[in-house]
Design a protein around this motif. Structure first.
Motif, PDB file in Angstrom:
ATOM      1  N   GLN A  59       0.847  -1.181   0.000  1.00 38.32           N
ATOM      2  CA  GLN A  59       0.000   0.000   0.000  1.00 38.32           C
ATOM      3  C   GLN A  59       0.881   1.228   0.000  1.00 38.32           C
ATOM      4  O   GLN A  59       1.676   1.438   0.933  1.00 38.32           O
ATOM      5  CB  GLN A  59      -0.934   0.012   1.205  1.00 38.32           C
ATOM      6  CG  GLN A  59      -1.944   1.140   1.157  1.00 38.32           C
ATOM      7  CD  GLN A  59      -3.073   0.973   2.153  1.00 38.32           C
ATOM      8  OE1 GLN A  59      -2.973   0.215   3.114  1.00 38.32           O
ATOM      9  NE2 GLN A  59      -4.171   1.669   1.917  1.00 38.32           N
ATOM     10  N   ALA A  60       0.749   2.005  -1.060  1.00 40.26           N
ATOM     11  CA  ALA A  60       1.489   3.253  -1.188  1.00 40.26           C
ATOM     12  C   ALA A  60       0.661   4.392  -0.590  1.00 40.26           C
ATOM     13  O   ALA A  60      -0.566   4.279  -0.496  1.00 40.26           O
ATOM     14  CB  ALA A  60       1.795   3.527  -2.652  1.00 40.26           C
ATOM     15  N   PRO A  61       1.286   5.467  -0.182  1.00 42.15           N
ATOM     16  CA  PRO A  61       0.551   6.600   0.392  1.00 42.15           C
ATOM     17  C   PRO A  61      -0.535   7.103  -0.553  1.00 42.15           C
ATOM     18  O   PRO A  61      -0.283   7.319  -1.742  1.00 42.15           O
ATOM     19  CB  PRO A  61       1.638   7.653   0.595  1.00 42.15           C
ATOM     20  CG  PRO A  61       2.898   6.887   0.728  1.00 42.15           C
ATOM     21  CD  PRO A  61       2.740   5.705  -0.176  1.00 42.15           C
ATOM     22  N   GLY A  62      -1.738   7.235  -0.022  1.00 42.45           N
ATOM     23  CA  GLY A  62      -2.840   7.747  -0.812  1.00 42.45           C
ATOM     24  C   GLY A  62      -3.452   6.758  -1.784  1.00 42.45           C
ATOM     25  O   GLY A  62      -4.331   7.119  -2.566  1.00 42.45           O
ATOM     26  N   LYS A  63      -2.996   5.519  -1.745  1.00 38.57           N
ATOM     27  CA  LYS A  63      -3.515   4.507  -2.669  1.00 38.57           C
ATOM     28  C   LYS A  63      -4.102   3.341  -1.902  1.00 38.57           C
ATOM     29  O   LYS A  63      -3.795   3.123  -0.730  1.00 38.57           O
ATOM     30  CB  LYS A  63      -2.406   4.020  -3.602  1.00 38.57           C
ATOM     31  CG  LYS A  63      -1.882   5.087  -4.545  1.00 38.57           C
ATOM     32  CD  LYS A  63      -0.907   4.503  -5.557  1.00 38.57           C
ATOM     33  CE  LYS A  63      -0.434   5.555  -6.545  1.00 38.57           C
ATOM     34  NZ  LYS A  63       0.509   4.963  -7.544  1.00 38.57           N
ATOM     35  N   GLU A  64      -4.929   2.576  -2.586  1.00 39.10           N
ATOM     36  CA  GLU A  64      -5.489   1.381  -1.977  1.00 39.10           C
ATOM     37  C   GLU A  64      -4.453   0.260  -1.938  1.00 39.10           C
ATOM     38  O   GLU A  64      -3.500   0.234  -2.718  1.00 39.10           O
ATOM     39  CB  GLU A  64      -6.712   0.912  -2.762  1.00 39.10           C
ATOM     40  CG  GLU A  64      -7.910   1.826  -2.614  1.00 39.10           C
ATOM     41  CD  GLU A  64      -9.174   1.194  -3.169  1.00 39.10           C
ATOM     42  OE1 GLU A  64     -10.259   1.742  -2.907  1.00 39.10           O
ATOM     43  OE2 GLU A  64      -9.086   0.163  -3.864  1.00 39.10           O
ATOM     44  N   ARG A  65      -4.686  -0.649  -1.033  1.00 38.43           N
ATOM     45  CA  ARG A  65      -3.829  -1.822  -0.961  1.00 38.43           C
ATOM     46  C   ARG A  65      -3.977  -2.634  -2.248  1.00 38.43           C
ATOM     47  O   ARG A  65      -5.073  -2.761  -2.799  1.00 38.43           O
ATOM     48  CB  ARG A  65      -4.241  -2.670   0.228  1.00 38.43           C
ATOM     49  CG  ARG A  65      -3.345  -3.866   0.492  1.00 38.43           C
ATOM     50  CD  ARG A  65      -3.748  -4.542   1.785  1.00 38.43           C
ATOM     51  NE  ARG A  65      -5.032  -5.201   1.688  1.00 38.43           N
ATOM     52  CZ  ARG A  65      -5.870  -5.348   2.715  1.00 38.43           C
ATOM     53  NH1 ARG A  65      -5.564  -4.834   3.893  1.00 38.43           N
ATOM     54  NH2 ARG A  65      -7.024  -5.980   2.552  1.00 38.43           N
ATOM     55  N   PRO A 103      10.852   3.431  -8.335  1.00 35.66           N
ATOM     56  CA  PRO A 103      10.235   4.326  -7.336  1.00 35.66           C
ATOM     57  C   PRO A 103       8.769   4.002  -7.087  1.00 35.66           C
ATOM     58  O   PRO A 103       8.286   4.158  -5.956  1.00 35.66           O
ATOM     59  CB  PRO A 103      10.419   5.708  -7.962  1.00 35.66           C
ATOM     60  CG  PRO A 103      11.665   5.580  -8.767  1.00 35.66           C
ATOM     61  CD  PRO A 103      11.620   4.187  -9.338  1.00 35.66           C
ATOM     62  N   GLU A 104       8.073   3.519  -8.086  1.00 29.10           N
ATOM     63  CA  GLU A 104       6.657   3.175  -7.911  1.00 29.10           C
ATOM     64  C   GLU A 104       6.454   1.908  -7.078  1.00 29.10           C
ATOM     65  O   GLU A 104       5.317   1.563  -6.746  1.00 29.10           O
ATOM     66  CB  GLU A 104       5.945   3.032  -9.263  1.00 29.10           C
ATOM     67  CG  GLU A 104       6.627   2.109 -10.231  1.00 29.10           C
ATOM     68  CD  GLU A 104       7.519   2.859 -11.217  1.00 29.10           C
ATOM     69  OE1 GLU A 104       8.216   3.822 -10.795  1.00 29.10           O
ATOM     70  OE2 GLU A 104       7.516   2.477 -12.417  1.00 29.10           O
ATOM     71  N   ASP A 105       7.509   1.222  -6.735  1.00 23.31           N
ATOM     72  CA  ASP A 105       7.412   0.088  -5.819  1.00 23.31           C
ATOM     73  C   ASP A 105       7.407   0.534  -4.358  1.00 23.31           C
ATOM     74  O   ASP A 105       7.215  -0.285  -3.454  1.00 23.31           O
ATOM     75  CB  ASP A 105       8.575  -0.889  -6.026  1.00 23.31           C
ATOM     76  CG  ASP A 105       8.543  -1.563  -7.388  1.00 23.31           C
ATOM     77  OD1 ASP A 105       9.618  -1.708  -7.995  1.00 23.31           O
ATOM     78  OD2 ASP A 105       7.440  -1.964  -7.826  1.00 23.31           O
ATOM     79  N   THR A 106       7.629   1.811  -4.128  1.00 26.82           N
ATOM     80  CA  THR A 106       7.626   2.345  -2.771  1.00 26.82           C
ATOM     81  C   THR A 106       6.259   2.150  -2.123  1.00 26.82           C
ATOM     82  O   THR A 106       5.246   2.557  -2.671  1.00 26.82           O
ATOM     83  CB  THR A 106       7.993   3.836  -2.777  1.00 26.82           C
ATOM     84  OG1 THR A 106       9.340   3.988  -3.234  1.00 26.82           O
ATOM     85  CG2 THR A 106       7.847   4.442  -1.391  1.00 26.82           C
TER      86      THR A 106
END
Length: 125
Positions: free
Chosen positions: A38-44, A87-90
């Protein structure tokens, strides 16, 4: 079944990292284990899972070929090996388990009964 994810950290883009999911309880080998993030501001979202029966694995398209899930039933541990990180794997990475075999998984993981605390993975560009 109690689960605890660990091993997160910060890594540069293109790097590798392995996170672990340690379980307690009996008959760990009878449980499928899934990884989510789960990234900040996104759904799991789902990352992948490993079945209980034959150790077969499933991955979502975004990580296929870069991530690998394995398990060591004697140590009651499942590993998520991540390579070529972007970076999108953060995200915060979570593990979850459910009894039985599992060939696929839903994005949100409604089929999983037991969830562990997450571990933060940060990929810098």
């Amino acid at each position: 079944v109690q689960l605890q994810a660990s091993g997160g950290g910060e890594v540069q883009a293109g790097g590798s990292l392995r996170v672990s999911c340690a379980a307690s309880g009996d008959r760990f080998g009878d449980y499928a284990v899934g990884w989510f993030r789960q990234a900040p501001g996104k759904e799991r979202e789902a990352v992948g899972c490993i079945s209980s029966s034959d150790g077969s694995t499933y991955y979502v398209d975004s990580v296929k070929g870069r991530f690998a899930i394995s398990r060591d039933n004697a140590k009651k541990t499942v590993y998520l090996q991540m390579a070529d990180l972007k970076p999108e794997d953060t995200a915060v990475y979570y593990c979850a388990s459910a009894p039985g075999a599992m060939a696929t998984m839903t994005s949100y993981g409604v089929e999983f009964q037991y969830w562990g605390q997450g571990t933060q993975v940060t990929v810098s560009s």
